[in-house]
Design a protein around this motif. Structure first.
Motif, PDB file in Angstrom:
ATOM      1  N   ALA A 100       0.825  -1.205   0.000  1.00 31.01           N
ATOM      2  CA  ALA A 100       0.000   0.000   0.000  1.00 31.01           C
ATOM      3  C   ALA A 100       0.858   1.253   0.000  1.00 31.01           C
ATOM      4  CB  ALA A 100      -0.919   0.005   1.218  1.00 31.01           C
ATOM      5  N   ASN A 101       0.250   2.365  -0.360  1.00 37.93           N
ATOM      6  CA  ASN A 101       0.888   3.661  -0.164  1.00 37.93           C
ATOM      7  C   ASN A 101       0.839   4.023   1.315  1.00 37.93           C
ATOM      8  OD1 ASN A 101       1.518   4.262  -2.895  1.00 37.93           O
ATOM      9  ND2 ASN A 101      -0.619   4.785  -3.262  1.00 37.93           N
ATOM     10  N   GLY A 102       1.697   4.930   1.721  1.00 34.60           N
ATOM     11  CA  GLY A 102       1.755   5.327   3.118  1.00 34.60           C
ATOM     12  C   GLY A 102       1.471   6.807   3.299  1.00 34.60           C
ATOM     13  N   VAL A 103       1.338   7.195   4.555  1.00 36.76           N
ATOM     14  CA  VAL A 103       1.044   8.590   4.891  1.00 36.76           C
ATOM     15  C   VAL A 103       1.845   8.981   6.127  1.00 36.76           C
ATOM     16  CG1 VAL A 103      -0.733  10.233   5.603  1.00 36.76           C
ATOM     17  CG2 VAL A 103      -1.293   8.459   3.940  1.00 36.76           C
ATOM     18  N   ASP A 104       2.454  10.162   6.073  1.00 38.16           N
ATOM     19  CA  ASP A 104       3.109  10.742   7.242  1.00 38.16           C
ATOM     20  C   ASP A 104       2.064  11.583   7.974  1.00 38.16           C
ATOM     21  OD1 ASP A 104       4.546  12.170   9.097  1.00 38.16           O
ATOM     22  OD2 ASP A 104       6.129  12.796   7.723  1.00 38.16           O
ATOM     23  N   THR A 105       1.501  11.031   9.040  1.00 36.78           N
ATOM     24  CA  THR A 105       0.377  11.699   9.697  1.00 36.78           C
ATOM     25  C   THR A 105       0.762  13.054  10.281  1.00 36.78           C
ATOM     26  OG1 THR A 105       0.823  10.438  11.716  1.00 36.78           O
ATOM     27  CG2 THR A 105      -0.847   9.562  10.203  1.00 36.78           C
ATOM     28  N   LEU A 106       1.994  13.186  10.750  1.00 38.47           N
ATOM     29  CA  LEU A 106       2.411  14.464  11.318  1.00 38.47           C
ATOM     30  C   LEU A 106       2.456  15.559  10.251  1.00 38.47           C
ATOM     31  CD1 LEU A 106       5.234  13.377  13.788  1.00 38.47           C
ATOM     32  CD2 LEU A 106       2.886  14.044  14.327  1.00 38.47           C
ATOM     33  N   ARG A 107       2.897  15.194   9.059  1.00 42.28           N
ATOM     34  CA  ARG A 107       3.016  16.176   7.969  1.00 42.28           C
ATOM     35  C   ARG A 107       1.669  16.727   7.564  1.00 42.28           C
ATOM     36  NH1 ARG A 107       2.580  16.016   2.395  1.00 42.28           N
ATOM     37  NH2 ARG A 107       3.886  17.490   1.258  1.00 42.28           N
TER      38      ARG A 107
END
Length: 413
Positions: free
Chosen positions: A188-195
């Motif tokens: 899967a693609n990922g996400v930097d939640t803080l960004r």
């Protein structure tokens, strides 16, 4: 540790769509995990030709002087020209580094990837982010569309392993290109939640800039037909009848922008391309983020909106169908149906408690399942399998040669 030579046609600060953000986050996460990563990409004005950033060696290939324009949507002349300079830059990188694997992202780097594979004698991994057939709903009307489809098939065939972002795309790779399921890995693609968490002051400023007296809806992406923005615009009369003062922001650019602007009225703002901080602020200021795609291999932007704390409404298609649980982490609607879109978005806008619960559950889901360290670990596991598969191939070929050497040849020697 794996030594990776990664090829991408976009990379920060040059961003066209989600692919560049994916390669950037993945390469940084792999480097943070201890892998040796070199990214070779296209040069952007003002960017250094080579730098080390976030643990990644980035080499940017400048355009050659001849200008190859894109006419009628035909990117092939430009793409083939671009790959000449990309290949030279990658070969220069290879003079000062050793690599275990070449990792290509999409068809625009296919020729460079196969050249580097043969020159370095290392296996090739290919990530197929989307397909030309899927982008056009199976219709390949022009010779350049059919050629791109052929290049995608060739790249998929030449790679030892193929990475796709969803089970939907694994099925598509098999159906279109004949890729065996056991040779295709879903990462899967990922996400930097803080960004994607904007500061309250920035959210308030975006709200003041874009919102009226009613709710705010937003979309961000490349303005092409398959992203379905025309469906969102078609749904607006039903929504504005229920929610006076509603406003919509369409962020992004692309070849379909003029047609979309002609469909829109004063309630709709076309903001153009927004920087990362501007986009996170817009998402955070929105009461609902809409992904009306007709074709969507994964739908990373839906996760980014969720990371921004915004409830999402998405078309029930492609990768979106798997990453959003209806009524729990967002709402889904029938793709291509403006009435269904209006009903789904209306359900979010009408009940603030429901919207808040959707956003909270979605953010928790993103943090649990779509972090970049876990995506990098899954990708590194694909590299390990690739190296094992390729070692087995080399051993089998060597054994074949030894067992099929004619007796007359050994006598002559």
């Amino acid at each position: 540790m794996t030594r990776i030579l990664m090829l991408s046609w976009e990379y920060p600060p040059l961003l066209v769509g989600g692919l560049g953000r994916h390669v950037h986050a993945l390469s940084a996460a792999l480097a943070a995990a201890g892998h040796d990563v070199t990214v070779v990409t296209r040069h952007a004005p003002g960017a250094p030709l080579e730098e080390y950033t976030e643990g990644v060696r980035v080499i940017r290939a400048p355009d050659d002087p001849p200008v190859f324009t894109v006419a009628g949507g035909d990117m092939l002349p430009w793409a083939l020209s671009f790959q000449h300079t990309l290949t030279r830059a990658a070969l220069r990188a290879a003079r000062t580094g050793r690599y275990d694997v070449v990792h290509a992202h999409d068809w625009l780097v296919a020729h460079t990837a196969v050249t580097l594979r043969d020159h370095l004698d290392v296996p090739l991994v290919a990530t197929v982010h989307a397909t030309e057939s899927g982008r056009h709903q199976g219709w390949l009307p022009h010779p350049h569309n059919r050629t791109i489809d052929d290049i995608e098939r060739w790249l998929t065939t030449e790679a030892v392993r193929v990475i796709v972002c969803s089970e939907y795309m694994r099925t598509e790779a098999g159906r279109l290109f004949g890729a065996a399921p056991d040779r295709v890995d879903v990462v899967a693609n990922g996400v930097d939640t803080l960004r994607w968490r904007a500061r309250p002051r920035a959210v308030a400023a975006a709200r003041e800039r874009y919102a009226g007296d009613g709710p705010l809806i937003s979309f961000a992406g490349r303005l092409v037909y398959e992203k379905g923005v025309q469906l969102l615009l078609a749904a607006l009369p039903a929504l504005t009848g229920r929610f006076p003062g509603l406003r919509v922001v369409i962020a992004g650019d692309g070849p379909y922008r003029k047609e979309l602007e002609d469909l829109a009225d004063a309630r709709v703002t076309f903001s153009g391309f927004l920087s990362g901080h501007e986009l996170t602020a817009l998402m955070g200021a929105s009461d609902c983020y809409v992904v009306p795609s007709i074709y969507e291999p994964f739908g990373m932007v839906a996760l980014e909106a969720a990371a921004a704390g915004t409830p999402v409404a998405v078309a029930d298609t492609g990768g979106l169908a798997a990453i959003v649980e209806h009524g729990v982490t967002g709402v889904k609607f029938t793709p291509g149906d403006p009435d269904a879109l209006a009903a789904a978005v209306g359900a979010v806008l009408a009940d603030r408690g429901y919207a808040r619960a959707l956003a909270q559950h979605a953010l928790r889901r993103v943090r649990d399942a779509f972090t970049w360290p876990s995506i990098a670990a899954a990708t590194a596991a694909v590299y390990a399998t690739t190296l094992s598969d390729d070692a087995g191939r080399v051993a089998r070929e060597a054994e074949h040669v030894l067992t099929h050497v004619p007796a007359t040849r050994s006598a002559t020697l």
